[in-house]
Write a protein that holds these residues in place. Sequence first.
Motif: not given
Length: 417
Positions: A270-274, A335-341, A380-383
């Motif tokens: 799953k991680i590889g597919r994402l 998670d904080p980096h994702v929120k800022r992105a 979105g992919c990063t999240a």
Amino acid sequence: MAIEKVKQGVKGCWEMVVKIGGEDPRKIVHALKVGVAMAAVSLIYYFDLFHDGYSTGSGLYAMWAVNTVAVVFEFSIGATIGKGVNRTLATLVGGALGVGAHGATSFAGNTPEFIMLAFIIFFISGVATFGRFVPKLKARNDYFFLIIIVTFGLIAVCTYRGEKLIEMAEKRMSTVLVGYATVLVCCCICPCWAGQDLHTLVATNIHTLATFLEGFGGEYFGTGNKSHEMEGYRGVIDSKSIEESLVNFAKWEPRHGKFRYWHPWEHYLKIGRLTRECACKIDALNGCLKSDMKTPIEIREKMKEACTEMSRECSKALTEVAEGMKAMMRSTHADPHVKRAEAAAMNLKLMLQTPLWGEAHVIDLCPAATVASLLMQIVGCTANIVDSVHELATLSKFKNPNALTDVVLINVPLDIK
């Protein structure tokens, strides 16, 4: 001229050996282990150490022992165990079917024995071959069906020619076990674990995406130079087959290192597919760097802050989860980096909806809109990747760095004055 070509050929071969050995020294060790295993089995047959007649006849029994080592001894422990288990079970099943076929021909009645035997071989071989086409069975048991066909055919035909059935089955199994014993001993020397390779591969692929995103902002807006490491994402796109093979091998492996029994190997797919989905969008983003259609500088300047923020924060988030995976620790800073992105993506989206672009032509806005759209999708992919790695951390029971910090603080003596 001929001598020079030979020298160049030898030099080229040596450089290739040095290159392969430098990239992964385990491959050289594996080659040496296979050589030792083959030599050991050959010596066992040569000196007839078990004194049970391996050297009699045409050498068929010794061939089975050597063939077992050559075929079963794979690079990783999981692949070796998988082939070994499949070969053992298939030998037993094929031998049992051969004995059954021999017994069935005695009840043929008026039907000629060779017709009955040919029909049984046709039926069993056809069913086993069809089993190799079933997707769920092919992934892990393709070799099993192949050995059933070989063992069953050999025993059925040889017994029809008057060979001793039980003696042949025993020698077939004993020579295979001799090969297994040799392989297992060699596997204990510098073992290579498919599970560890899979874990490292997935974490490295995530880090590769982070490397590209880290350098994208400077490359696109002209504030930095493009690094050769930014092209590494192409290998991520082609990693599906390697990941699937490693997952199949890892399922056969016993507990080792930090990997417990029933480790969630399927979750790596799953991680590889994402990760590959994100790599495909990065490939399109890389195409914008090489495109002949360039966005005017004034339009780029308006987008610069938001795009750079998205690229930088996604890179930091992916780096955090990649490093956490390698250390098998829960990532608490991704998670904080994702929120800022995501906040930067929302700001850019609102900016594109406002009339700040003056009288700019649509053809000038298209490249900028493409880059913005791709970066938003990458956010979105990063999240999704971060969430998936968090799930893996929960399923695999990764260590929590906060808990370790609390333990250290508790053990620190306090000076009370």
